[in-house]
Motif scaffolding. Structure first.
Motif, PDB file in Angstrom:
ATOM      1  N   SER A   1       0.848  -1.196   0.078  1.00 44.70           N
ATOM      2  CA  SER A   1      -0.040  -0.128   0.019  1.00 44.70           C
ATOM      3  C   SER A   1       0.986   1.219   0.005  1.00 44.70           C
ATOM      4  CB  SER A   1      -0.846  -0.076   1.087  1.00 44.70           C
ATOM      5  OG  SER A   1      -2.000   1.075   1.437  1.00 44.70           O
ATOM      6  N   VAL A   2       1.200   1.608  -1.094  1.00 44.84           N
ATOM      7  CA  VAL A   2       1.937   2.880  -1.545  1.00 44.84           C
ATOM      8  C   VAL A   2       1.500   3.750  -2.515  1.00 44.84           C
ATOM      9  CG1 VAL A   2       4.125   1.633  -0.520  1.00 44.84           C
ATOM     10  CG2 VAL A   2       3.753   1.746  -3.195  1.00 44.84           C
ATOM     11  N   PRO A   3       1.932   4.927  -2.579  1.00 46.86           N
ATOM     12  CA  PRO A   3       1.373   5.912  -3.811  1.00 46.86           C
ATOM     13  C   PRO A   3       1.613   5.035  -5.081  1.00 46.86           C
ATOM     14  CG  PRO A   3       2.548   7.390  -2.267  1.00 46.86           C
ATOM     15  CD  PRO A   3       2.918   5.677  -1.935  1.00 46.86           C
ATOM     16  N   GLY A   4       0.618   5.072  -6.037  1.00 47.83           N
ATOM     17  CA  GLY A   4       0.340   4.335  -6.956  1.00 47.83           C
ATOM     18  C   GLY A   4       1.586   4.577  -8.167  1.00 47.83           C
ATOM     19  N   LYS A   5       2.284   5.768  -8.203  1.00 49.18           N
ATOM     20  CA  LYS A   5       3.564   5.700  -9.071  1.00 49.18           C
ATOM     21  C   LYS A   5       4.630   4.771  -8.539  1.00 49.18           C
ATOM     22  CE  LYS A   5       5.433  10.125  -6.891  1.00 49.18           C
ATOM     23  NZ  LYS A   5       5.740  11.379  -7.229  1.00 49.18           N
ATOM     24  N   TYR A   6       4.572   4.457  -7.366  1.00 50.34           N
ATOM     25  CA  TYR A   6       5.572   3.648  -6.755  1.00 50.34           C
ATOM     26  C   TYR A   6       5.281   2.178  -6.864  1.00 50.34           C
ATOM     27  CZ  TYR A   6       7.341   8.133  -5.174  1.00 50.34           C
ATOM     28  OH  TYR A   6       7.834   9.633  -5.071  1.00 50.34           O
ATOM     29  N   ALA A   7       4.085   1.621  -6.719  1.00 45.65           N
ATOM     30  CA  ALA A   7       3.314   0.542  -6.495  1.00 45.65           C
ATOM     31  C   ALA A   7       3.690  -0.643  -7.354  1.00 45.65           C
ATOM     32  CB  ALA A   7       1.885   0.603  -6.646  1.00 45.65           C
ATOM     33  N   ALA A   8       3.971  -0.486  -8.692  1.00 46.66           N
ATOM     34  CA  ALA A   8       4.441  -1.258  -9.738  1.00 46.66           C
ATOM     35  C   ALA A   8       5.915  -1.825  -9.294  1.00 46.66           C
ATOM     36  CB  ALA A   8       4.322  -0.747 -11.174  1.00 46.66           C
ATOM     37  N   GLY A   9       6.685  -0.831  -8.984  1.00 47.94           N
ATOM     38  CA  GLY A   9       8.025  -1.030  -8.711  1.00 47.94           C
ATOM     39  C   GLY A   9       8.378  -1.971  -7.496  1.00 47.94           C
ATOM     40  N   VAL A  10       7.392  -1.496  -6.407  1.00 48.75           N
ATOM     41  CA  VAL A  10       7.531  -2.241  -5.175  1.00 48.75           C
ATOM     42  C   VAL A  10       6.991  -3.842  -5.523  1.00 48.75           C
ATOM     43  CG1 VAL A  10       6.615  -2.779  -2.798  1.00 48.75           C
ATOM     44  CG2 VAL A  10       7.286  -0.441  -3.776  1.00 48.75           C
TER      45      VAL A  10
ATOM     46  N   VAL B   1      -2.168   2.309 -10.796  1.00 48.35           N
ATOM     47  CA  VAL B   1      -1.340   1.554 -11.482  1.00 48.35           C
ATOM     48  C   VAL B   1      -1.881   1.502 -12.610  1.00 48.35           C
ATOM     49  CG1 VAL B   1      -0.158  -0.760 -11.653  1.00 48.35           C
ATOM     50  CG2 VAL B   1      -0.522   0.277  -9.717  1.00 48.35           C
ATOM     51  N   THR B   2      -1.022   1.599 -13.828  1.00 47.30           N
ATOM     52  CA  THR B   2      -1.421   1.656 -15.221  1.00 47.30           C
ATOM     53  C   THR B   2      -1.903   0.102 -15.619  1.00 47.30           C
ATOM     54  OG1 THR B   2       0.717   1.218 -16.296  1.00 47.30           O
ATOM     55  CG2 THR B   2       0.081   3.407 -15.777  1.00 47.30           C
ATOM     56  N   ILE B   3      -2.755   0.040 -16.507  1.00 43.44           N
ATOM     57  CA  ILE B   3      -3.347  -1.264 -17.004  1.00 43.44           C
ATOM     58  C   ILE B   3      -2.003  -2.166 -17.618  1.00 43.44           C
ATOM     59  CG2 ILE B   3      -4.100  -0.636 -19.267  1.00 43.44           C
ATOM     60  CD1 ILE B   3      -6.814  -2.222 -18.395  1.00 43.44           C
ATOM     61  N   GLU B   4      -1.063  -1.345 -18.286  1.00 45.37           N
ATOM     62  CA  GLU B   4       0.068  -2.013 -18.950  1.00 45.37           C
ATOM     63  C   GLU B   4       0.963  -2.526 -17.826  1.00 45.37           C
ATOM     64  OE1 GLU B   4      -1.835   0.938 -21.548  1.00 45.37           O
ATOM     65  OE2 GLU B   4      -0.897   1.230 -19.582  1.00 45.37           O
ATOM     66  N   GLU B   5       1.147  -1.709 -16.841  1.00 46.95           N
ATOM     67  CA  GLU B   5       2.134  -2.037 -15.470  1.00 46.95           C
ATOM     68  C   GLU B   5       1.347  -3.498 -14.851  1.00 46.95           C
ATOM     69  OE1 GLU B   5       4.267   1.837 -14.083  1.00 46.95           O
ATOM     70  OE2 GLU B   5       2.117   1.375 -13.163  1.00 46.95           O
ATOM     71  N   GLU B   6      -0.128  -3.389 -14.858  1.00 46.83           N
ATOM     72  CA  GLU B   6      -0.923  -4.406 -14.328  1.00 46.83           C
ATOM     73  C   GLU B   6      -0.738  -5.754 -15.122  1.00 46.83           C
ATOM     74  OE1 GLU B   6      -5.406  -6.086 -13.153  1.00 46.83           O
ATOM     75  OE2 GLU B   6      -4.905  -3.837 -13.543  1.00 46.83           O
TER      76      GLU B   6
ATOM     77  N   GLY C   1      -4.331  -7.840  -7.430  1.00 40.74           N
ATOM     78  CA  GLY C   1      -4.534  -6.339  -7.697  1.00 40.74           C
ATOM     79  C   GLY C   1      -3.758  -5.920  -8.895  1.00 40.74           C
ATOM     80  N   PRO C   2      -3.756  -4.608  -8.966  1.00 39.29           N
ATOM     81  CA  PRO C   2      -4.013  -3.522  -8.237  1.00 39.29           C
ATOM     82  C   PRO C   2      -5.215  -3.313  -7.682  1.00 39.29           C
ATOM     83  CG  PRO C   2      -3.593  -2.690 -10.127  1.00 39.29           C
ATOM     84  CD  PRO C   2      -3.597  -4.037 -10.376  1.00 39.29           C
ATOM     85  N   ASP C   3      -5.489  -2.690  -6.663  1.00 40.67           N
ATOM     86  CA  ASP C   3      -6.813  -2.185  -5.942  1.00 40.67           C
ATOM     87  C   ASP C   3      -7.439  -3.491  -5.588  1.00 40.67           C
ATOM     88  OD1 ASP C   3      -8.788  -0.527  -5.282  1.00 40.67           O
ATOM     89  OD2 ASP C   3      -9.786  -0.495  -7.198  1.00 40.67           O
ATOM     90  N   CYS C   4      -6.635  -4.482  -4.847  1.00 44.35           N
ATOM     91  CA  CYS C   4      -7.370  -5.433  -4.232  1.00 44.35           C
ATOM     92  C   CYS C   4      -7.314  -5.327  -2.799  1.00 44.35           C
ATOM     93  CB  CYS C   4      -6.493  -6.878  -4.771  1.00 44.35           C
ATOM     94  SG  CYS C   4      -7.032  -8.334  -3.703  1.00 44.35           S
ATOM     95  N   GLY C   5      -8.760  -5.207  -2.226  1.00 46.88           N
ATOM     96  CA  GLY C   5      -8.835  -4.937  -0.823  1.00 46.88           C
ATOM     97  C   GLY C   5      -9.268  -6.003  -0.046  1.00 46.88           C
TER      98      GLY C   5
END
Length: 522
Positions: A124-133, A151-156, A172-176
């Motif tokens: 759970s980090v800001p979206g621009k860092y999430a894909a990298g983590v 998170v962009t759909i391409e990154e997903e 995820g992303p956006d999996c709660g």
């Protein structure tokens, strides 16, 4: 005295606190005597904009940077400000004491050094860092639950392809919501172990399904979330198919339940074909979707989230599977409720306002109400023509998802902080055309410690407002959760009943009751 003279500002430079903690503190400060408005936060661009919009700026405010912590309050005098700052210190100290016994590794590598057996990460980090983590976790063969969005759909797609190639979960992303090996993750409920496996592309939909399975006497083996975009053409159901295969191979899973909004047809066909070849009974709840598409593959379609839970439990127990489209209570009892509620309305009252903290529950209600009334206005409409021009103004029959971006900008999710939804309950009571308020209350881990409190207070105020105006306001609610949840299903239901709400066992039953009430208004 000018309004600016009433704004008090306190700044602590180079001091960091997490955003959810600060948002909740802002809410607590607003309850203090003499405080008109309050904002506690980091000096980010978003919080600066919010402060300007709330009129909480002074000349000193322009010096704040993203690394600075601030308290901005509009209040009566300096004594009130001093009391507010003391309250902030008290709450932050309490937060620190509650977490001081635990060690929180600052990096993934330090976490792995501490325990090299780690195999799942919740991100759970800001979206621009999430894909990298997430990428880094997958590189270390760690399963991922990605709570972050933006998170962009391409990154997903790239992350999910990588995860599948390594036979890892990428939820995820956006999996709660997930329950892995009987451990509730993020927004989840306490469900006993059992033989029903769930794959869900929706958060509160998965919570409703799993909680009702528990209430009906069943249990779960695994509850795997995918994120809401997984069944889009661009992603192709990568995680749904991977998770479904995992449940097919799992000897502890005897029954499988799938839930999501209706997927693209070709993705649905791929998933249904895979499920049909599983050799296990599969219940499919594509909320509001076509049951015939599911039947075509020899699978069991569900007509609602509740229907899906009932069918899954019946299969688990070896009992007959039947459609459930009615009420748990006898018809005579439902008829009596409808008669009692409709008898009290004023001539102007004829519409429902659905106010939801759970997006899938809102979606389920809209689909049911649309069939009955032809269309429902919303911030997440089923059809473009029913998009609200102003989300703060209801139109005829309206349902709102308070978890959507329209209402969460700069605020916690409404399941964490339900106060904004509660305020809307009161506001809608002032509209002379509103007959019924329909609302959910979601309990469990991750949710507010007592989400019924704000809602119950709002219901009392709303009913009193209507009575003063010579009207009667009907409030129909349901609670998503289990008796074993920290908030307790029965205690939460009783809080709402004590406030004057009619509490139904499920969201679908609450919506059916609203249909009956609105349809019987003379």
């Amino acid at each position: 005295m000018e309004e600016s003279a009433l704004v008090k500002l306190d700044i602590k430079q180079n001091t960091y606190y997490d955003s959810v903690t600060l948002m909740l503190i802002s809410k607590d400060l607003k309850k203090l005597d003499g405080v008109e408005e309050a904002l506690v936060g980091m000096g980010t661009d978003l919080n600066r904009d919010i402060a300007h919009n709330l009129g909480l700026v002074t000349p000193e405010f322009e010096t704040i940077t993203a690394n600075d912590f601030f308290v901005a309050i509009r209040c009566e005098n300096d004594d009130v400000m001093a009391a507010a700052l003391a309250k902030v210190d008290e709450l932050l100290t309490k937060k620190k004491e509650n977490s001081s016994a635990n060690y929180y590794p600052p990096t993934l590598s330090s976490a792995i050094k501490m325990d090299d057996q780690l195999n799942l990460a919740i991100i759970s980090v800001p979206g621009k860092y999430a894909a990298g983590v997430a990428d880094e976790c997958l590189d270390h063969d760690i399963n991922v639950m990605l709570f972050s969005d933006n998170v962009t759909i391409e990154e997903e797609k790239r992350l999910k392809e990588k995860a599948v190639s390594k036979e890892l979960l990428m939820m995820g992303p956006d999996c709660g919501t997930a329950i892995i090996n009987n451990v509730p993750l993020a927004f989840a409920n306490v469900i006993r172990p059992g033989d029903i496996g769930i794959v869900g592309a929706s958060g509160t939909g998965t919570q409703e399904l799993s909680s009702l399975i528990g209430q009906f006497g069943g249990g779960v083996s695994q509850v795997i979330g995918t994120g809401g975009r997984d069944l889009k053409i661009e992603i192709g159901g990568l995680m749904m198919t991977f998770a479904l295969d995992a449940l097919i191979q799992d000897p502890k899973t005897k029954v499988i339940a799938l839930t999501s909004k209706p997927p693209a047809e070709e993705i649905a066909d791929k998933i249904l074909k895979q499920a049909a070849a599983s050799g296990k009974p599969v219940v499919v709840c594509f909320v509001g979707g076509d049951p015939e598409q599911v039947k075509k593959y020899g699978l069991i379609p569900a007509l609602s989230l509740e229907d899906a839970a009932r069918k899954a439990v019946a299969l688990s127990k070896g009992e007959p599977v039947v459609d459930f489209t009615g009420f748990s209570a006898p018809d005579a009892e439902i008829d009596a409720i409808v008669k009692a509620e409709t008898a009290k309305f004023a001539p102007t009252q004829k519409y429902v306002r659905g106010l939801y903290t759970g997006g899938t529950l809102c979606d389920e209600a809209m689909k049911m109400l649309t069939k009955a009334f032809g269309g429902v206005y919303s911030n997440i409409p089923l059809k473009p023509e029913f998009k609200l021009e102003d989300v703060n103004v209801g139109v005829e029959n309206t349902c709102l998802d308070y978890g959507d971006d329209d209402f969460t900008r700069g605020r916690p999710h409404p399941m964490i902080d339900p106060s904004l939804r509660a305020e809307r309950v009161v506001k809608e009571s002032l509209d002379p055309t509103v007959a019924v308020i329909l609302a959910d209350c979601v309990i469990g881990y991750g949710s507010h410690p007592n989400p019924a409190e704000d809602l119950a207070d709002a219901i009392r105020t709303a009913k009193a407002n209507a009575e003063k105006d010579g009207r009667y306001l009907s409030v129909i609610t349901s609670v998503c959760g289990t008796e074993e949840d920290p908030q307790s299903l029965s205690k939460t239901q009783q809080q709402l009943r004590d406030a004057g709400a009619v509490v139904m066992p499920t969201n679908s039953q609450a919506t059916r009751l609203v249909e009956r009430i609105i349809s019987n208004i003379k």
